[in-house]
Design an enzyme around this catalytic site. Structure first.
Site, PDB file in Angstrom:
ATOM      1  N   HIS A 123       4.090  -9.285   9.541  1.00 20.91           N
ATOM      2  CA  HIS A 123       4.035  -8.532   8.286  1.00 20.91           C
ATOM      3  C   HIS A 123       5.212  -8.818   7.370  1.00 20.91           C
ATOM      4  O   HIS A 123       5.054  -8.969   6.159  1.00 20.91           O
ATOM      5  CB  HIS A 123       3.987  -7.040   8.634  1.00 20.91           C
ATOM      6  N   ARG A 173      13.190  -3.534   9.649  1.00 22.18           N
ATOM      7  CA  ARG A 173      13.133  -2.856   8.350  1.00 22.18           C
ATOM      8  C   ARG A 173      12.447  -1.496   8.465  1.00 22.18           C
ATOM      9  O   ARG A 173      11.371  -1.370   9.060  1.00 22.18           O
ATOM     10  CB  ARG A 173      12.339  -3.720   7.359  1.00 22.18           C
ATOM     11  N   GLN A 190       0.814  -1.214   0.000  1.00 20.28           N
ATOM     12  CA  GLN A 190       0.000   0.000   0.000  1.00 20.28           C
ATOM     13  C   GLN A 190       0.841   1.255   0.000  1.00 20.28           C
ATOM     14  O   GLN A 190       0.758   2.093  -0.903  1.00 20.28           O
ATOM     15  CB  GLN A 190      -0.916   0.002   1.241  1.00 20.28           C
TER      16      GLN A 190
HETATM   17  P1  FAD Z   1       6.060 -11.567  -3.348  1.00 19.83           P
HETATM   18  O1  FAD Z   1       5.585 -10.334  -3.964  1.00 19.83           O
HETATM   19  O2  FAD Z   1       5.375 -12.031  -2.119  1.00 19.83           O
HETATM   20  O3  FAD Z   1       5.991 -12.744  -4.416  1.00 19.83           O
HETATM   21  C1  FAD Z   1       6.297 -14.058  -4.023  1.00 19.83           C
HETATM   22  C2  FAD Z   1       5.946 -14.973  -5.175  1.00 19.83           C
HETATM   23  O4  FAD Z   1       6.469 -16.280  -4.952  1.00 19.83           O
HETATM   24  C3  FAD Z   1       4.457 -15.173  -5.382  1.00 19.83           C
HETATM   25  O5  FAD Z   1       4.223 -15.179  -6.771  1.00 19.83           O
HETATM   26  C4  FAD Z   1       4.194 -16.571  -4.824  1.00 19.83           C
HETATM   27  O6  FAD Z   1       3.076 -17.226  -5.377  1.00 19.83           O
HETATM   28  C5  FAD Z   1       5.473 -17.241  -5.240  1.00 19.83           C
HETATM   29  N1  FAD Z   1       5.803 -18.448  -4.492  1.00 19.83           N
HETATM   30  C6  FAD Z   1       5.983 -18.609  -3.165  1.00 19.83           C
HETATM   31  N2  FAD Z   1       6.325 -19.882  -2.900  1.00 19.83           N
HETATM   32  C7  FAD Z   1       6.366 -20.542  -4.089  1.00 19.83           C
HETATM   33  C8  FAD Z   1       6.638 -21.871  -4.477  1.00 19.83           C
HETATM   34  N3  FAD Z   1       6.947 -22.822  -3.574  1.00 19.83           N
HETATM   35  N4  FAD Z   1       6.574 -22.202  -5.785  1.00 19.83           N
HETATM   36  C9  FAD Z   1       6.236 -21.285  -6.728  1.00 19.83           C
HETATM   37  N5  FAD Z   1       5.956 -19.987  -6.401  1.00 19.83           N
HETATM   38  C10 FAD Z   1       6.028 -19.635  -5.103  1.00 19.83           C
HETATM   39  N6  FAD Z   1       6.774  -3.082   1.268  1.00 19.83           N
HETATM   40  C11 FAD Z   1       7.116  -1.836   0.887  1.00 19.83           C
HETATM   41  O7  FAD Z   1       8.298  -1.577   0.613  1.00 19.83           O
HETATM   42  N7  FAD Z   1       6.163  -0.878   0.785  1.00 19.83           N
HETATM   43  C12 FAD Z   1       4.848  -1.114   1.063  1.00 19.83           C
HETATM   44  O8  FAD Z   1       4.030  -0.232   0.938  1.00 19.83           O
HETATM   45  C13 FAD Z   1       4.484  -2.400   1.487  1.00 19.83           C
HETATM   46  N8  FAD Z   1       3.192  -2.681   1.815  1.00 19.83           N
HETATM   47  C14 FAD Z   1       2.857  -3.970   2.106  1.00 19.83           C
HETATM   48  C15 FAD Z   1       1.520  -4.273   2.348  1.00 19.83           C
HETATM   49  C16 FAD Z   1       1.138  -5.583   2.580  1.00 19.83           C
HETATM   50  C17 FAD Z   1      -0.304  -5.924   2.830  1.00 19.83           C
HETATM   51  C18 FAD Z   1       2.118  -6.606   2.586  1.00 19.83           C
HETATM   52  C19 FAD Z   1       1.725  -8.027   2.822  1.00 19.83           C
HETATM   53  C20 FAD Z   1       3.445  -6.293   2.395  1.00 19.83           C
HETATM   54  C21 FAD Z   1       3.828  -4.983   2.154  1.00 19.83           C
HETATM   55  N9  FAD Z   1       5.154  -4.647   1.925  1.00 19.83           N
HETATM   56  C22 FAD Z   1       5.482  -3.378   1.554  1.00 19.83           C
HETATM   57  C23 FAD Z   1       6.163  -5.685   1.828  1.00 19.83           C
HETATM   58  C24 FAD Z   1       6.394  -5.998   0.343  1.00 19.83           C
HETATM   59  O9  FAD Z   1       5.163  -5.932  -0.325  1.00 19.83           O
HETATM   60  C25 FAD Z   1       6.980  -7.376   0.139  1.00 19.83           C
HETATM   61  O10 FAD Z   1       8.090  -7.549   0.982  1.00 19.83           O
HETATM   62  C26 FAD Z   1       7.426  -7.523  -1.309  1.00 19.83           C
HETATM   63  O11 FAD Z   1       6.343  -7.270  -2.168  1.00 19.83           O
HETATM   64  C27 FAD Z   1       7.963  -8.917  -1.543  1.00 19.83           C
HETATM   65  O12 FAD Z   1       8.194  -9.071  -2.911  1.00 19.83           O
HETATM   66  P2  FAD Z   1       8.744 -10.449  -3.441  1.00 19.83           P
HETATM   67  O13 FAD Z   1       8.841 -10.335  -4.912  1.00 19.83           O
HETATM   68  O14 FAD Z   1       9.952 -10.813  -2.669  1.00 19.83           O
HETATM   69  O15 FAD Z   1       7.631 -11.511  -3.017  1.00 19.83           O
HETATM   70  C1  SIN Z   2       2.329   0.217   4.818  1.00 17.26           C
HETATM   71  O1  SIN Z   2       1.761   0.754   3.874  1.00 17.26           O
HETATM   72  O2  SIN Z   2       2.133   0.506   5.997  1.00 17.26           O
HETATM   73  C2  SIN Z   2       3.288  -0.885   4.533  1.00 17.26           C
HETATM   74  C3  SIN Z   2       4.597  -0.315   4.263  1.00 17.26           C
HETATM   75  C4  SIN Z   2       5.663  -1.350   4.392  1.00 17.26           C
HETATM   76  O3  SIN Z   2       5.418  -2.489   4.804  1.00 17.26           O
HETATM   77  O4  SIN Z   2       6.805  -1.015   4.096  1.00 17.26           O
END
Ligand code: FAD
Ligand code: SIN
Length: 541
Positions: free
Chosen positions: A351, A386, A46
């Site tokens: 989170h 973080r 978000q």
């Molecule tokens: P993800 O985006 O979680 O993608 C993981 C992928 O791996 C998915 O496609 C999943 O299906 C796949 N996967 C998992 N296990 C397997 C498997 N065994 N086999 C095949 N596929 C698999 N961070 C910020 O910096 N700013 C924000 O505003 C922020 N807001 C957030 C709000 C929410 C509600 C949440 C939950 C998190 C937020 N975060 C935010 C944290 C941030 O969104 C995540 O840390 C980041 O998006 C992670 O990206 P990623 O590509 O590492 O993993």
């Molecule tokens: C939030 O919008 O509060 C999430 C931001 C983050 O997890 O970095």
């Protein structure tokens, strides 16, 4: 079936997809993702991405804020590198088509948000749906790319490693394995395929689902950490689980976050009597770092016995609130809460995983040809806590670095690798008739972690948790080898493994720092504990 590619990317969030788009120019890319491609934590982000664009902001200030949040454990050189690379990566996302919110129509200045722990406004966002804006662009781009294949509903079970163990003098180097791909379950046909690749990238996101209450979507079961650990890679700092202070507390709301940006726009935390309480905990009040705010809420709830505290932004201009937080406004309204008129009930929830698979500056794990990017990795950026919105930033910066290095690695790999890969052994042909065992164990692990390995920990609680998880692990182990595998069983095995590793790290760290708070060691111990907690699977064979 066996599939071959130059790069295998496991996961379709910001980290995996941006890596894939960068390396596709140099080789064939296979992406596997366990649900629909959009179903990622990225999609639910978000607040936005932290980066230095503001008039009064500097790289130094962003570095300082990150170091302060990380409570002594960030690697300063990594922090500087990530912060300085941020603006270029954000411009690149825009070049790919991501539309971030600008200040005024046609203006090329970002409307920067503020979040806890930041000394300046520096959160680049797309309304309160930043993640969706990014994820949609990336998914569309990979779907249209001729050299990228995307397999949805494909769940990676385990990495395939090929031993290149060599003797150095009289000593056998135990962990010089090569990664050659992964075994992957097609969850629609229930067949297991071999995805062979010259370079494998874990981008599987976080592990919030090891806790009963989490902001994370269902995919966040720590699969990447569990797979890497089983394959013999180093994992680190898993005791540092970040609890977001403000998840919506409502029986019909599953995992809905109320962004920290709401506090950045003046939202105030109050108790059920309307008392603003953060002033009693930190001079930065509601904009203190997350660990402080989450612990404050935990303490308030334990004292009052209430189910939730409240976040109040009702004294702000209703039009502005609706414009800045359209998604939060609509979601709350659909549950009968008008945030422009009344406070929002909120509680902390798991989170973000600050620890993960240990990687170097290019995102390489200590297993050859295995890269790890995004939330699954432990890069040294976050340390013990973080800073808000540094996660999406880390993911794009490391995807870029890993892509550059992986392309160089690819050039040095001659022809076919890992010639004699063992095929998946499908001996387990019996369907389980006791799915209840799986769901019961899922539930027990998540409750145990919430009750004993949560925001406030103690030696006794950690010991109790370890004993429970050990017993459950034994049960899962027997079950795993006796019955046909299913996605639930694979994920159960992974959450149990990651829960065990979180507890191990938490038991090792005999101090309180950042996100890890143990009442038996309430103080920080800089003399002994200014270091990471690092684990590797005991060597067998
Ligand atoms: P993800 O985006 O979680 O993608 C993981 C992928 O791996 C998915 O496609 C999943 O299906 C796949 N996967 C998992 N296990 C397997 C498997 N065994 N086999 C095949 N596929 C698999 N961070 C910020 O910096 N700013 C924000 O505003 C922020 N807001 C957030 C709000 C929410 C509600 C949440 C939950 C998190 C937020 N975060 C935010 C944290 C941030 O969104 C995540 O840390 C980041 O998006 C992670 O990206 P990623 O590509 O590492 O993993
Ligand atoms: C939030 O919008 O509060 C999430 C931001 C983050 O997890 O970095």
């Amino acid at each position: 079936m066996e599939y071959k590619s130059d790069f295998l990317v496991i996961g379709s969030g910001i980290a995996g997809l941006s890596f894939a788009l960068k390396v596709a120019e140099y080789g064939q890319v296979a992406i596997v993702t366990k649900k629909e491609a959009m179903e990622t934590s990225t999609n639910y982000a978000q607040g936005g991405i932290a980066s230095v664009f503001g008039q009064s902001d500097t790289f130094d200030l962003h570095v300082q804020d990150t170091l302060e949040a990380g409570d002594g454990l960030c690697k300063k050189d990594i922090v500087e590198m990530v912060v300085e690379d941020g603006p270029e990566r954000i411009r690149e996302l825009m070049d790919w088509g991501v539309a971030f919110t600008q200040e005024g129509a046609g203006n090329l200045e970002f409307d920067l948000g503020l979040e806890g722990g930041h000394s300046r406004k520096r959160i680049v966002h797309a309304g309160d749906l930043t993640g969706r804006a990014i994820e949609q662009v990336l998914v569309d781009s990979v779907k249209n790319h001729p050299r990228i294949s995307l397999s949805e509903n494909h769940l990676a079970i385990d990495l395939i490693t090929y031993s290149t163990r060599v003797k150095r003098g009289t000593v056998t180097a135990a962990h010089e394995d090569l990664c050659c791909g992964a075994y992957v379950l097609d969850t629609e046909t229930n067949e297991v395929h071999t995805f062979r690749a010259k370079i494998t990238v874990l981008a599987t996101g976080g592990a919030g689902k090891i806790y009963r209450f989490t902001s994370n979507p269902d995919i966040a079961t720590g699969d990447g950490i569990a797979m890497a650990y089983r394959a013999g890679a180093l994992v680190a700092n898993l005791e540092f689980v970040q609890f977001h202070p403000t998840c919506l507390y409502h029986p019909e709301a599953k995992n809905f976050l109320i962004s920290e940006a709401v506090r950045g726009e003046g939202g105030v935390l109050i108790d059920s009597k309307g008392r603003a309480f953060m002033g009693g905990y930190d001079s930065k009040k509601d904009l203190a770092c997350r660990d402080i705010v989450a612990r404050a809420i935990d303490s308030e709830l334990k004292t009052s016995g209430d189910d939730s505290v409240f976040l109040d932004i009702s004294d702000k201009d209703p039009g502005l609130v609706q414009e800045r937080f359209p998604n939060i406004y609509q979601k709350c309204l659909s549950l009968g809460i008008d945030i422009t008129k009344e406070p929002i009930p909120v509680v902390p929830a798991a989170h973000y995983m600050c620890g993960g698979v240990l990687v170097d500056t290019e995102g390489k794990s200590d297993i050859e040809r295995l890269y790890v990017v995004g939330e699954t990795a432990c890069t040294g950026l976050h340390g013990a806590n973080r800073l808000a919105s540094n996660s999406l930033l880390e993911a794009v910066v490391y995807a870029d670095r890993a892509a550059e290095q992986a392309v160089k690695d690819l050039e040095s790999i001659d022809g076919e690798v890992c010639l004699d890969l063992p095929r998946w052994d499908p001996m387990r042909t019996v369907d389980s008739d006791e799915a209840i065992v799986v769901s019961h164990n899922w539930d027990e692990i998540r409750r145990t972690m919430w009750n004993y390995v949560g925001i406030v920990r103690s030696n006794n609680r950690l010991r109790r948790a370890r004993n429970r998880i050990e017993t459950i692990q034994k049960e899962i182990h027997e079950y795993y080898w006796d019955f046909k595998i299913t996605s639930d069983l694979i994920e159960l095995r992974n959450i149990a493994m990651v829960a065990e590793l979180v507890i191990q790290c938490a038991m090792l760290r005999k101090e309180s720092r950042g996100l890890h708070y143990n009442i038996q060691y309430a103080e920080k111990d800089d003399k002994f504990w200014l270091k990471d907690t690092i684990l590797r699977r005991p060597f067998v064979g």
